[in-house]
Design an enzyme around this catalytic site. Structure first.
Site, short mmCIF file in Angstrom:
data_model
loop_
_atom_site.label_atom_id
_atom_site.label_comp_id
_atom_site.label_asym_id
_atom_site.label_seq_id
_atom_site.Cartn_x
_atom_site.Cartn_y
_atom_site.Cartn_z
N GLU A 147 1.89 16.82 -22.12
CA GLU A 147 1.88 16.40 -23.53
C GLU A 147 0.82 17.15 -24.31
O GLU A 147 0.98 17.45 -25.49
CB GLU A 147 1.59 14.90 -23.65
CG GLU A 147 2.76 14.02 -23.42
CD GLU A 147 3.89 14.24 -24.40
OE1 GLU A 147 4.20 15.40 -24.74
OE2 GLU A 147 4.48 13.26 -24.83
N THR A 180 5.35 17.64 -33.97
CA THR A 180 4.42 16.54 -33.64
C THR A 180 3.00 16.93 -34.05
O THR A 180 2.25 16.11 -34.59
CB THR A 180 4.47 16.21 -32.14
OG1 THR A 180 5.81 15.83 -31.82
CG2 THR A 180 3.53 15.08 -31.77
N1 HSE Z 1 2.11 8.69 -30.61
C1 HSE Z 1 2.60 10.01 -30.80
C2 HSE Z 1 2.58 10.33 -32.28
C3 HSE Z 1 4.00 10.11 -30.27
O1 HSE Z 1 3.04 9.47 -33.04
O2 HSE Z 1 2.11 11.38 -32.66
C4 HSE Z 1 4.64 11.44 -30.47
O3 HSE Z 1 5.99 11.38 -30.02
#
Ligand code: HSE
Length: 297
Positions: free
Chosen positions: A128, A179
């Site tokens: 990640e 992201t």
């Molecule tokens: N918690 C993370 C975000 C998840 O919201 O950036 C990304 O899939």
């Protein structure tokens, strides 16, 4: 020797549970086949947007996880990883997490490493870091544990698991959201009132699960006042859809960093909601439910 693993898509945050809450979904999912070879790590990918995924070990999130595990456990043979992407990358449904969790789970089986679920989450979250710029675990935790998870601490990593049985309706608008960007636009500091709101709503969601109260769970899920308002701007049509479906769902919010949208539908309105999603986004929709974590097929 070969292991074939199914690794589920996941929906992180669920509104006020930013970087904490996550749900495993019964579909979509990735399938990974990991096979022992003479030496080295090789990767092949097919399925959703496979052409955009690097097969170089250091650039592939699953490759990064595999390399670290093989180093840590002095595994001398090699492996070939074949990933079939059922989850579209960059969807907000934990696509990279599914591949990371799937490979960690598969290596644990293939080489009989005896790792706990928490240790598998730790390894998976290394991938990640490559995908999102931060090793958040709220997608990999449910991908390993299944059900509903709370990543309550990052250092040391702590994950709580609650099995739940909830139906969800997920839309996947054809919009690109990175992201990394979706994290960068978030405020670095938040007013104390917003903290009070979000802690209250997140705590109330757990109370709601405890009481099997979907209405309360969904109402609070829709009331994040920190992250969702910033990210809503990245998803054209989101505010319009949220308003249109408000009486047809118990809850609606952005799934992970988007663009996927997760709703907890009122059963009698599933088709109406699907039609609204299709009108506004003309996009794939998944009517699914909370499911198990990785499993050997
Ligand atoms: N918690 C993370 C975000 C998840 O919201 O950036 C990304 O899939």
């Amino acid at each position: 020797k070969k292991v074939k693993v199914c690794s589920p898509g996941t929906s992180a945050n669920l509104g006020p549970g930013y970087d904490i809450f996550g749900l495993a979904l019964s579909k979509p999912y990735d399938t990974l086949e990991v096979e022992k070879t003479e030496q080295g790590i090789t990767i092949s990918v097919d399925g959703e947007k496979a052409e955009e995924i690097s097969t170089k070990v250091d650039e592939n999130t699953a490759g990064v996880v595999a390399k670290k595990m093989m180093e840590d456990f002095n595994i001398e043979s090699g492996i070939h990883i074949h990933i079939n992407k059922g989850i579209k990358p960059g969807s907000g449904l934990g696509s990279s997490s599914a591949s990371c969790a799937g490979v960690a789970f598969a290596l644990n089986e293939l080489f009989e490493l005896g790792l706990s679920k928490l240790e598998l989450v730790k390894y998976s979250s290394l991938g990640e870091a490559v995908a999102a710029g931060a090793p958040h675990a709220d997608n990999v935790a449910p991908a390993i544990f299944g059900g509903f998870t709370l990543t309550t601490s990052y250092d040391p990593l702590e994950v709580l698991h609650i099995p739940v049985d909830i139906e969800v309706l997920v839309a996947l608008p054809n919009i690109q959201v990175s992201t990394k960007t979706a994290r960068e636009i978030l405020p670095k500091e938040i007013p104390i009132n917003d903290m009070v709101n979000n802690v209250g709503k997140a705590a109330g969601m757990i109370y709601a699960l405890y009481n099997n109260d979907l209405e309360l769970f969904g109402r609070y899920m829709s009331k994040d006042c920190v992250v969702e308002p910033c990210r809503a701007n990245l998803i054209d049509g989101y505010d319009e859809v949220k308003e249109k479906v408000k009486d047809m769902v118990y809850g609606i919010t952005i799934s992970g960093s988007g663009p996927a949208i997760i709703t907890i539908p009122k059963k009698e309105h599933v088709i109406d909601i699907e039609n609204i999603f299709k009108d506004v986004w003309n996009c794939p929709v998944y009517y699914t439910k909370v499911g198990p974590g990785c499993y050997v097929e």
